[in-house]
Design an enzyme around this catalytic site. Structure first.
Site, PDB file in Angstrom:
ATOM      1  N   GLU A 229      -8.072   1.909  -5.949  1.00 29.37           N
ATOM      2  CA  GLU A 229      -7.802   1.929  -7.386  1.00 29.37           C
ATOM      3  C   GLU A 229      -8.551   0.839  -8.165  1.00 29.37           C
ATOM      4  O   GLU A 229      -7.963   0.165  -9.003  1.00 29.37           O
ATOM      5  CB  GLU A 229      -6.287   1.768  -7.629  1.00 29.37           C
ATOM      6  CG  GLU A 229      -5.478   2.893  -7.020  1.00 29.37           C
ATOM      7  CD  GLU A 229      -3.971   2.716  -7.230  1.00 29.37           C
ATOM      8  OE1 GLU A 229      -3.294   3.731  -7.428  1.00 29.37           O
ATOM      9  OE2 GLU A 229      -3.477   1.576  -7.189  1.00 29.37           O
TER      10      GLU A 229
ATOM     11  N   HIS B 178      -7.026  -4.639  -8.343  1.00 28.22           N
ATOM     12  CA  HIS B 178      -5.725  -5.256  -8.026  1.00 28.22           C
ATOM     13  C   HIS B 178      -5.832  -6.779  -7.952  1.00 28.22           C
ATOM     14  O   HIS B 178      -5.263  -7.411  -7.060  1.00 28.22           O
ATOM     15  CB  HIS B 178      -5.158  -4.679  -6.725  1.00 28.22           C
ATOM     16  CG  HIS B 178      -4.665  -3.271  -6.860  1.00 28.22           C
ATOM     17  ND1 HIS B 178      -3.471  -2.950  -7.472  1.00 28.22           N
ATOM     18  CD2 HIS B 178      -5.218  -2.088  -6.482  1.00 28.22           C
ATOM     19  CE1 HIS B 178      -3.301  -1.626  -7.451  1.00 28.22           C
ATOM     20  NE2 HIS B 178      -4.346  -1.075  -6.871  1.00 28.22           N
TER      21      HIS B 178
ATOM     22  N   ASP C 226      -1.871  -9.003  -5.457  1.00 28.30           N
ATOM     23  CA  ASP C 226      -1.990  -7.851  -6.356  1.00 28.30           C
ATOM     24  C   ASP C 226      -2.040  -8.336  -7.801  1.00 28.30           C
ATOM     25  O   ASP C 226      -2.035  -9.544  -8.064  1.00 28.30           O
ATOM     26  CB  ASP C 226      -0.851  -6.838  -6.124  1.00 28.30           C
ATOM     27  CG  ASP C 226      -1.364  -5.402  -6.256  1.00 28.30           C
ATOM     28  OD1 ASP C 226      -1.894  -5.080  -7.338  1.00 28.30           O
ATOM     29  OD2 ASP C 226      -1.253  -4.630  -5.293  1.00 28.30           O
TER      30      ASP C 226
HETATM   31  C1  TNX Z   1      -0.920   3.355  -5.070  1.00 29.69           C
HETATM   32  S1  TNX Z   1      -1.616   3.101  -2.164  1.00 29.69           S
HETATM   33  C2  TNX Z   1      -1.368   2.098  -4.710  1.00 29.69           C
HETATM   34  C3  TNX Z   1      -0.438   0.950  -4.825  1.00 29.69           C
HETATM   35  C4  TNX Z   1       0.861   1.340  -5.434  1.00 29.69           C
HETATM   36  C5  TNX Z   1       1.329   2.643  -4.857  1.00 29.69           C
HETATM   37  C6  TNX Z   1       2.685   3.060  -5.327  1.00 29.69           C
HETATM   38  C7  TNX Z   1      -2.654   2.258  -2.751  1.00 29.69           C
HETATM   39  C8  TNX Z   1      -3.723   1.979  -1.866  1.00 29.69           C
HETATM   40  N1  TNX Z   1      -2.541   1.875  -4.036  1.00 29.69           N
HETATM   41  O1  TNX Z   1      -1.054  -0.081  -5.544  1.00 29.69           O
HETATM   42  O2  TNX Z   1       1.789   0.324  -5.187  1.00 29.69           O
HETATM   43  O3  TNX Z   1       0.401   3.658  -5.178  1.00 29.69           O
HETATM   44  O4  TNX Z   1       3.200   4.135  -4.587  1.00 29.69           O
END
Ligand code: TNX
Length: 537
Positions: free
Chosen positions: A337, A273, A198
């Site tokens: 994301e 990420h 990450d």
């Molecule tokens: C969203 S869930 C994210 C993570 C975070 C999380 C925290 C996802 C696929 N992406 O990177 O850790 O929310 O709840």
């Protein structure tokens, strides 16, 4: 317990459920069918486990697991001995692969299964029927190792019964990873989703790219308190946070999990990420002109991989090593994301989008993801990713993990993709679990035990044919606000116990009040395993 009771569960339901034997015995997850018999079977030094040859390894695993608390290791024999006293593991090919029948009488314990997984789960049920001290790691002298007489027929509802662990935001030592895997096995869960990379750290040794661990496995500090604080007012702890898993560690964990019927599904995030990876190898970046450093706050990073041939080749090299370490049929490539603003702002990347004949940044991400899908498919594996991978088109064989609610999963199943449900509102165990002001700082969100229990993985929007694409569900343990194993245990349990019933037990068998009645017996098991679960009010 009042505060934990959902209005959904009526009185009539709860009293009906309380009269059955499973409730009295405190089994979690609840088996499909259980009839209590009279008497009990006592295990002694003389007890022999008679295993059909295919079940020898499972029988030995059981014998070793109970050796510490028993103070003796039961003998395992593969010679057939139909009428002998003791525990019998017999092959019955008509049963489902993960199912079992278990008959406990004063003279014998008879288990039927068609495959090692079923025999393994039968023995997990046997452990739950024994006194909770069976989960201790030291001799418990004076205990009578008695199993109440019972007939059980059982099989899981879903094939994907998962738990995720984020080892990236806060490194989780491999001793804890082993304990977490043990806890999954005790709950008949069978997929361990290991989030390895990450923005805040890269945790997997990759021989071809040593800087991923030399540089990207450390950050110089971590934000204190909420990352949503005004950037100008943020406070940092001034401590280096480091850690990674060597390839030997990974092989050890994968083998450990396999012995417990658990597939380890590795996740390597892309194209978002990746701030840690970009710090180690700046040529990967969509902004090669600046060096971000390994991220010290949480939230979504601006940094994203360049959609270049060299970034694709790099990630495929990483996956090539991943494939040698993880036999899992599924390889998770993240995909969530991925902030596209750097792609929008870069003339070179805009030109690339055009030259590839793509419409926009979503199609660009989709192109990137397809390069991974093609690569993984050619190696005989299946790609899995978060539901954003649906945007801009997705190859048929890819599996989708639905986290932004279940809508992504519904769309994916309708489009013919396999789906794992992981919606934040029910399965994110990094959310706070009560309104109590003493709850520790968490990422946000509110997912109490009754919400975790109430989750239904098959949405009513799906036809029977579409519903077959729902492989199951899993619980998420993102570790931004989970700095250590004890805290991870606090967040995971007992919510993961509730989820185990969501994915294992028949829908009609599930009842939250009944679960609450069984829970104290189950918490005694977690106590014996030294788990720092959240106590019930
Ligand atoms: C969203 S869930 C994210 C993570 C975070 C999380 C925290 C996802 C696929 N992406 O990177 O850790 O929310 O709840």
């Amino acid at each position: 317990l009042l505060v934990l009771t959902t209005p959904r569960a009526t009185h009539a339901q709860s009293s009906a459920a309380s009269s059955d034997g499973a409730s009295m015995l405190g089994l979690v997850p609840k088996p499909a069918q259980l009839v209590a018999r009279t008497g009990r079977h006592v295990i002694t030094r003389a007890t022999v486990v008679h295993a059909a040859p295919v079940f020898a390894a499972v029988a030995r695993r059981f014998a070793r697991d109970v050796a510490d608390p028993f103070g003796f290791e039961p003998a395992v024999s593969t010679r057939s001995a139909t009428s002998a006293a003791g525990i019998h593991l017999r092959l019955q090919s008509s049963l489902p692969a993960e199912g079992y029948r278990l008959e406990v009488s004063p003279s014998q314990v008879i288990i039927h299964a068609s495959a090692p997984a079923g025999a393994f789960y039968a023995l997990e049920t046997v452990k739950q029927l024994l006194p909770p001290a069976v989960y201790r790691r030291a001799p418990v002298p004076g205990t009578v190792w008695a199993i109440p007489a019972v007939s059980i027929e059982d099989a899981p509802r879903f094939s994907w019964r998962g738990a995720h662990l984020d080892g990236a935001r806060h490194f989780m030592p491999k001793e804890f990873v082993r304990k977490y895997i043990d806890l999954l096995a005790r709950h008949k869960l069978n997929r361990f989703h290991w989030h390895l990379t990450d923005d805040q750290g890269w945790r997997l040794e990759v021989k071809k790219y040593p800087r991923l661990t030399e540089v990207a496995s450390c950050r110089e500090a971590t934000v204190v308190g909420s990352h949503n604080t005004d950037p100008a007012k943020r406070v940092f702890d001034g401590r280096r946070h480091c850690g990674f898993y060597t390839q030997d560690d990974v092989r050890e964990i994968v083998a450990y999990a396999a012995e417990r019927m658990i597939t380890v599904v590795p996740e390597v995030e892309m194209p978002g990420h990746v701030q840690a990876a970009i710090t180690a190898y700046p040529f990967l970046s969509s902004r090669p002109d600046t060096t971000p450093g390994v991220m010290q706050v949480f939230g979504v990073s601006d940094f994203i991989l360049a959609p270049s041939d060299s970034a694709v080749a790099f990630m495929q090299d990483v996956l090539r090593e991943v494939l040698t370490l993880f036999p899992s049929p599924w390889i998770h490539i993240g995909g969530d994301e991925a902030d596209k603003k750097q792609w929008k702002a870069s003339p070179a990347i805009q030109a690339r989008i055009k030259s590839l004949g793509l419409k926009d940044e979503h199609e660009m991400q989709s192109w990137f993801v397809r390069q991974m899908d093609t690569f993984l498919s050619a190696q005989g594996r299946r790609m899995i990713g978060w539901d954003e991978i649906l945007e801009g088109g997705l190859a048929e064989q890819a599996t989708v993990m639905s986290w932004r609610g279940t809508s992504g999963g519904i769309a994916a199943a309708k489009a013919g993709h396999d789906v794992v449900m992981a919606p934040a509102g029910y399965t994110y165990f990094d959310h706070r679990q009560s309104r109590d002001a003493r709850e520790p700082l968490s990422i946000g969100g509110f997912t109490p035990l009754d919400s975790a229990y109430a989750f239904e993985p098959v949405p009513s929007e799906l036809s029977a044919a579409e519903a077959k694409h729902v492989l199951g569900a899993q619980g998420q343990l993102w570790s931004e606000y989970i700095p250590n194993p004890k805290h991870a245990e606090y967040m995971a349990f007992p919510r993961l116990s509730a989820l185990s019933e969501v994915v294992w037990s028949r829908k009609e068998r599930r009842n939250f009040n009944d679960f609450l009645r069984r829970l104290p017996s189950h918490l005694a098991r977690l106590d014996a395993m030294d788990v720092n679960y959240r106590r019930l009010p």
